[in-house]
Design a protein around this motif. Structure first.
Motif, PDB file in Angstrom:
ATOM      1  N   CYS A 182      14.870 -13.733 -11.737  1.00  0.00           N
ATOM      2  CA  CYS A 182      14.755 -13.631 -13.177  1.00  0.00           C
ATOM      3  C   CYS A 182      14.477 -12.213 -13.647  1.00  0.00           C
ATOM      4  O   CYS A 182      14.607 -11.907 -14.810  1.00  0.00           O
ATOM      5  CB  CYS A 182      13.653 -14.566 -13.625  1.00  0.00           C
ATOM      6  N   LYS A 229      15.651 -12.285 -17.639  1.00  0.00           N
ATOM      7  CA  LYS A 229      14.286 -12.737 -17.881  1.00  0.00           C
ATOM      8  C   LYS A 229      14.134 -14.060 -18.607  1.00  0.00           C
ATOM      9  O   LYS A 229      13.087 -14.348 -19.134  1.00  0.00           O
ATOM     10  CB  LYS A 229      13.493 -11.662 -18.642  1.00  0.00           C
ATOM     11  N   THR A 230      15.143 -14.852 -18.706  1.00  0.00           N
ATOM     12  CA  THR A 230      14.884 -16.197 -19.194  1.00  0.00           C
ATOM     13  C   THR A 230      15.642 -17.232 -18.415  1.00  0.00           C
ATOM     14  O   THR A 230      15.563 -18.392 -18.724  1.00  0.00           O
ATOM     15  CB  THR A 230      15.318 -16.446 -20.639  1.00  0.00           C
ATOM     16  N   SER A 231      16.442 -16.829 -17.471  1.00  0.00           N
ATOM     17  CA  SER A 231      17.098 -17.907 -16.781  1.00  0.00           C
ATOM     18  C   SER A 231      17.374 -17.428 -15.402  1.00  0.00           C
ATOM     19  O   SER A 231      17.486 -16.255 -15.147  1.00  0.00           O
ATOM     20  CB  SER A 231      18.384 -18.292 -17.465  1.00  0.00           C
ATOM     21  N   CYS A 232      17.499 -18.365 -14.540  1.00  0.00           N
ATOM     22  CA  CYS A 232      17.551 -17.973 -13.162  1.00  0.00           C
ATOM     23  C   CYS A 232      18.925 -18.327 -12.653  1.00  0.00           C
ATOM     24  O   CYS A 232      19.264 -19.470 -12.511  1.00  0.00           O
ATOM     25  CB  CYS A 232      16.407 -18.719 -12.508  1.00  0.00           C
TER      26      CYS A 232
END
Ligand code: SF4
Ligand code: SF4
Lengths: 46, 445
Positions: free
Chosen positions: A28, A33-36
């Motif tokens: 992430c 920074k919001t989804s992997c």
């Protein structure tokens, strides 16, 4: 093959012995920074 | 397990367990549909449609793939070879912000607490911890985050210097990145960032109307006019180094492809625009009812992207359409998930550790602090048994090795259970994988 074209040569199951060093980027961090998503990351161990 | 799909006159087949991606023609697509190639009754219809010779030829190609473990490949269970070691860190340099974005999970910067800045002392202890906890791993990732990190720029500079001083003695390589809203970017900061940060994330939501609706200044004005020119200045000076213009889409801009196109027009070539992470009760949260439209939007964007990539004046990178089919991560990495709490922690200005930036402020998720290290083993354990194959939905999902199980924060926000992924996120993830494959196949031709 006339009907099928395979886009990639390496299988996920190839070279499993030498893989798994854990040096690649944590999913992430950085760009999203919001989804992997892992499919778009790079392996550091080649 | 396989998944076949059609998009933009292309038929794609993904073999989940081998990770192979096949581009096929219509007859193969028909033959694989409900495994028709196995059923005499269904084959009859296919003979009628394509003729016997061609059908037999196609069936033999399918059989060849199966025999060579390229289709319907069995799962190889690999176990957890990657030993958890914390090696990535998000430093919340400032629990304060000079914007007040409506969707901010940091509650306009202060993370539901007092406004505060991280001291050099706290950051230094966090780095010492990182060096130790990463054990043998060489590459360490540190993102300067906030609130707005540039409100604490001097400490960032001190910390970068400190981090560099640890590299040789401990055989580490620090990769510094920063995520900024752009308000405070001046030439001095830009030059510093361009020199020292391996990636910089520039928060911008796209069109002025989209951006200014959510990303407001403290006086309730839009931020677009200030930040766009600062960002343009930064990328102009940055050369080939990595950066991402990073936006968020919400229920307010379901037509987010227009925002991406606009960002490209502004000169940004590396773009990442992502679905908001939000609690379902928020007005801007993305819900089931939005999924169909959003999928359509991705598809339109993907078609636009194919054309743009063919023209050097228009081309750009969309983060979630980059799928590396050859050099991507190994199956171990693809299984373990995002790493929150096990490979990755977020640090607050007070020195508390959280499993990731999305949990900061939710005190029951504190896992330790800079003085005592990781102390809350029970909380950490919640993040341990959540690899793709530990989650029933993910285990059965064809996209699992592209996705690695989705965002734990989303799963928790929507389902209060780390093992149940956020369904809207899944639908969009799967669509993005299909789009990426369509793009690859079109650009290879
Ligand atoms: S999170 Fe959703 S898309 Fe990802 S592997 Fe799990 S079920 Fe599939
Ligand atoms: S929980 Fe979500 S936001 Fe946190 S590190 Fe994982 S994917 Fe990223």
């Amino acid at each position: 093959m006339i009907h099928i074209k395979t886009l990639n040569k390496t299988k996920l199951t190839d070279n499993v012995n030498v893989k798994g060093c854990g040096e690649c980027q944590t999913s992430c961090q950085s760009a999203c920074k919001t989804s992997c998503t892992v499919g778009n990351q790079k392996c550091e161990n080649k | 397990m396989i998944h076949s799909f059609k998009m933009n006159d292309m038929y794609g087949v993904i073999d989940t367990n081998s990770g192979l991606v096949h581009i096929v023609d219509e007859i193969i697509y028909d033959l694989l549909n409900e495994e028709s190639y196995k059923s005499e009754k269904m084959l009859k219809n296919i003979y009628l449609k394509y003729g016997q010779d061609i059908t037999d030829e196609a069936v033999s190609e399918i059989n060849y793939l199966i025999e060579n473990k390229m289709l319907y490949t069995e799962e190889t269970v690999v176990g957890n070879k990657i030993k958890p070691a914390i090696k990535a860190m998000c430093l919340n340099m400032a629990h304060d912000c000079n914007l007040k974005c409506e969707y901010c999970f940091a509650s306009q910067g202060d993370f539901k607490g007092e406004k505060s800045l991280m001291s050099f002392e706290v950051g230094k202890k966090a780095f010492d911890f990182l060096v130790k906890s990463s054990e043998k791993r060489v590459n360490l990732e540190v993102d300067f985050f906030g609130g707005e990190p540039l409100m604490n720029f001097d400490v960032i500079k001190q910390l970068v210097e400190y981090g560099r001083s640890l590299e040789k003695p401990y055989n580490k390589n620090f990769r510094f990145t920063i995520t900024t809203n752009g308000v405070l970017l001046d030439d001095e900061k830009i030059d510093y960032i361009n020199e020292n940060m391996s990636n910089v994330v520039l928060s911008l939501d796209g069109r002025k109307s989209t951006n200014d609706r959510m990303r407001k200044t403290v006086n309730d004005k839009g931020s677009y006019d200030v930040i766009v020119k600062n960002f343009q200045n930064l990328i102009e000076k940055r050369g080939d180094k990595e950066y991402h213009a990073r936006g968020t889409f919400t229920a307010y801009n379901l037509d987010f492809s227009e925002d991406i196109k606009h960002m490209r027009e502004l000169g940004f070539k590396n773009i990442s625009v992502e679905p908001v992470v939000a609690k379902p009760e928020e007005k801007y949260a993305l819900l089931d009812e939005h999924v169909e439209q959003l999928k359509q939007e991705y598809e339109e964007l993907a078609k636009f992207y194919v054309e743009a990539r063919k023209d050097s004046n228009k081309e750009f990178n969309f983060f979630h359409f980059n799928i590396d089919l050859e050099g991507g991560p190994c199956v171990y990495k693809r299984s373990i998930g995002c790493g929150a709490g096990t490979e990755y922690v977020a640090v607050t200005p007070e020195g508390d550790y959280y499993p990731c930036h999305q949990f900061v402020g939710e005190k029951e998720f504190i896992i330790g602090n800079v003085d005592e290290g990781v102390t809350e083993v029970e909380v950490v354990n919640k993040f341990k048994d959540v690899s793709v194959n530990d989650k029933p939905t993910c285990n059965k999902c064809w996209a699992k090795y592209f996705c690695s199980g989705g965002c734990h924060a989303n799963a928790y926000n929507f389902n209060k259970d780390f093992k149940i992924p956020y369904e809207v996120g899944c639908e969009l993830q799967k669509k993005r994988v299909e789009c990426s494959i369509m793009i690859k196949s079109k650009l290879e031709n």
